[in-house]
Enzyme design. Structure first.
Site, short mmCIF file in Angstrom:
data_model
loop_
_atom_site.label_atom_id
_atom_site.label_comp_id
_atom_site.label_asym_id
_atom_site.label_seq_id
_atom_site.Cartn_x
_atom_site.Cartn_y
_atom_site.Cartn_z
N LYS A 59 67.15 83.12 71.33
CA LYS A 59 67.89 84.23 70.71
C LYS A 59 69.42 84.12 70.88
O LYS A 59 70.13 85.12 70.84
CB LYS A 59 67.41 85.61 71.22
N SER A 60 69.88 82.91 71.02
CA SER A 60 71.32 82.70 71.24
C SER A 60 72.06 82.18 70.02
O SER A 60 73.25 81.86 70.11
CB SER A 60 71.50 81.69 72.40
N HIS A 122 64.54 74.69 73.61
CA HIS A 122 65.04 75.71 74.54
C HIS A 122 64.87 75.24 75.99
O HIS A 122 64.96 76.05 76.92
CB HIS A 122 64.25 77.02 74.38
N SER A 152 68.12 91.08 71.21
CA SER A 152 67.54 90.27 70.15
C SER A 152 66.13 89.80 70.58
O SER A 152 65.19 89.84 69.78
CB SER A 152 68.44 89.06 69.87
N LYS A 271 70.68 91.67 63.15
CA LYS A 271 72.05 92.18 62.99
C LYS A 271 73.05 91.03 62.86
O LYS A 271 74.07 91.16 62.20
CB LYS A 271 72.44 93.03 64.21
S1 PPS Z 1 65.15 81.72 68.33
O1 PPS Z 1 63.88 82.44 67.99
O2 PPS Z 1 65.30 81.58 69.78
O3 PPS Z 1 65.28 80.46 67.63
O4 PPS Z 1 66.28 82.72 67.82
P1 PPS Z 1 67.80 82.32 67.59
O5 PPS Z 1 67.91 81.67 66.26
O6 PPS Z 1 68.33 81.60 68.77
O7 PPS Z 1 68.53 83.72 67.58
C1 PPS Z 1 68.32 84.69 66.58
C2 PPS Z 1 69.58 85.52 66.53
O8 PPS Z 1 70.62 84.76 65.87
C3 PPS Z 1 71.11 85.51 64.77
N1 PPS Z 1 71.57 84.65 63.68
C4 PPS Z 1 72.83 84.67 63.21
N2 PPS Z 1 73.92 85.35 63.61
C5 PPS Z 1 75.06 85.17 62.89
N3 PPS Z 1 75.14 84.35 61.81
C6 PPS Z 1 74.08 83.65 61.38
N4 PPS Z 1 74.18 82.87 60.31
C7 PPS Z 1 72.85 83.78 62.11
N5 PPS Z 1 71.61 83.25 61.99
C8 PPS Z 1 70.85 83.79 62.95
C9 PPS Z 1 69.91 86.36 64.36
O9 PPS Z 1 70.27 87.42 63.52
C10 PPS Z 1 69.40 86.79 65.73
O10 PPS Z 1 70.27 87.74 66.34
P2 PPS Z 1 70.06 89.32 66.26
O11 PPS Z 1 71.05 89.91 67.21
O12 PPS Z 1 68.65 89.62 66.65
O13 PPS Z 1 70.37 89.69 64.84
#
Ligand code: PPS
Length: 310
Positions: A59-60, A122, A152, A271
């Site tokens: 979720k990073s 991860h 998240s 978000k």
């Molecule tokens: S996972 O399941 O561990 O692979 O999840 P991960 O992709 O690491 O994290 C998901 C969060 O990343 C946000 N996200 C983004 N943020 C900004 N810009 C872009 N393009 C983007 N793509 C993915 C995603 O919305 C999740 O964060 P939260 O806070 O839940 O919205």
């Protein structure tokens, strides 16, 4: 496997162990979809010199970084990635499903060697394939402030059908987050483990909050690090394609097509910003979490932005 050390976290308090299907391997909590068999196999997994690893605590911003790396690898051409899910283009090294025989790493091993493999993981530093110390492939590590990571993660566990009811935010925060009982182990241990290697030539350590503030700068930095500098036009296309707005509408990145998730409960692309934790953490929870993080990372030089980006 790493040498045994005294665990920082007391796992005797692992109340959610049965219901959520986690297990402990070499003193780290792993989710059910990471089988011990896969973790054992990492000691023999063959790394390639030209592999590119996207690494993070869950979720990073992993998916975001996967998409950026994938697009850079395709010279910023969105058409070349539009029909293939990001998890196929950048497969998850330690992922397995509950169905026997669907462990991913043998497929990654079998990937053709005519072009670089892009791989997501991860894994904490100490559990990486041993061969990565020898081959030294390029690693893009993405870190995000833990308060947003935890919100998240909580939202993700709620939408992930394979998990039992994770309960209320208050119970989760008290019983799991503040006790550091999350899958893949404590966030602080994970980021510090990689932060200590941020100056290794093959490691690019990035922060989600910086990418959020300057996606174009981040894309250029990643492209240069990968030895694939892009034209201005290709950079523009990559930035547009990897914006939250575009990725959250793209079925190849927003996970809407996967039956494993209940998108009525929450979205995978929720978000996509910094500071949503303020809508979840109570004053007391925030104080307790700030104290915990500070205790763990003080003196390391690692700092995060927690405030909503302008
Ligand atoms: S996972 O399941 O561990 O692979 O999840 P991960 O992709 O690491 O994290 C998901 C969060 O990343 C946000 N996200 C983004 N943020 C900004 N810009 C872009 N393009 C983007 N793509 C993915 C995603 O919305 C999740 O964060 P939260 O806070 O839940 O919205």
């Amino acid at each position: 496997m790493s040498e045994k050390t005294t665990p920082i976290v007391d796992y005797s308090d692992l109340e959610f162990k049965q219901g959520s299907g986690v297990h402990i391997w070499d003193e780290v909590i792993y989710p059910w979809f990471v089988h011990a068999e896969t973790l054992d196999a990492m000691s023999d997994f063959q790394v390639r010199h030209d592999d590119v690893y996207v690494i993070s605590y869950p979720k990073s911003g992993t998916t975001w970084t996967q998409e950026i790396v994938s697009l850079i690898n395709s010279n910023g051409e969105p058409d070349s990635v539009k029909d293939k899910h990001v998890e196929e283009r950048v497969p998850h090294l330690e992922m397995s499903t509950a169905i026997p025989g669907t462990i991913l790493y043998p497929r990654i091993t079998a990937m053709p060697d005519d072009k670089p493999r892009l791989i997501k993981t991860h894994l904490p530093y100490q559990h990486m394939p041993k061969d990565f110390l020898v081959k030294k492939p390029k690693i893009v590590y993405i870190a995000r402030n833990y308060k947003d990571v935890s919100v998240s993660g909580y939202s993700f566990l709620r939408m992930y059908k394979a998990y039992d009811d994770v309960g209320s935010w208050n119970d989760f925060c008290q019983g799991v987050l503040l006790k550091e009982l999350t899958p893949y182990g404590p966030w602080t241990a994970h980021v510090l483990g990689w932060w200590q290697h941020r100056r290794d030539k093959n490691v690019l350590f990035l922060k989600y909050e910086d990418l959020k503030k300057d996606l174009r700068g981040g894309v250029i930095q990643i492209a240069d690090f990968l030895g694939k500098p892009l034209s201005d036009e290709a950079i523009d296309k990559t930035v547009e394609h990897c914006s939250f707005k575009t990725m959250s509408r793209n079925p190849m990145t927003n996970f809407t097509g996967l039956d494993a998730f209940d998108h009525k409960v929450s979205s995978f692309m929720r978000k996509g910003g910094t500071g949503d934790w303020k809508n979840w953490y109570t004053v007391a929870q925030n104080e307790a979490m700030s104290k915990l993080i500070e205790e763990r990372i003080q003196g390391s030089g690692l700092e995060f932005d927690y405030e909503p980006a302008i």
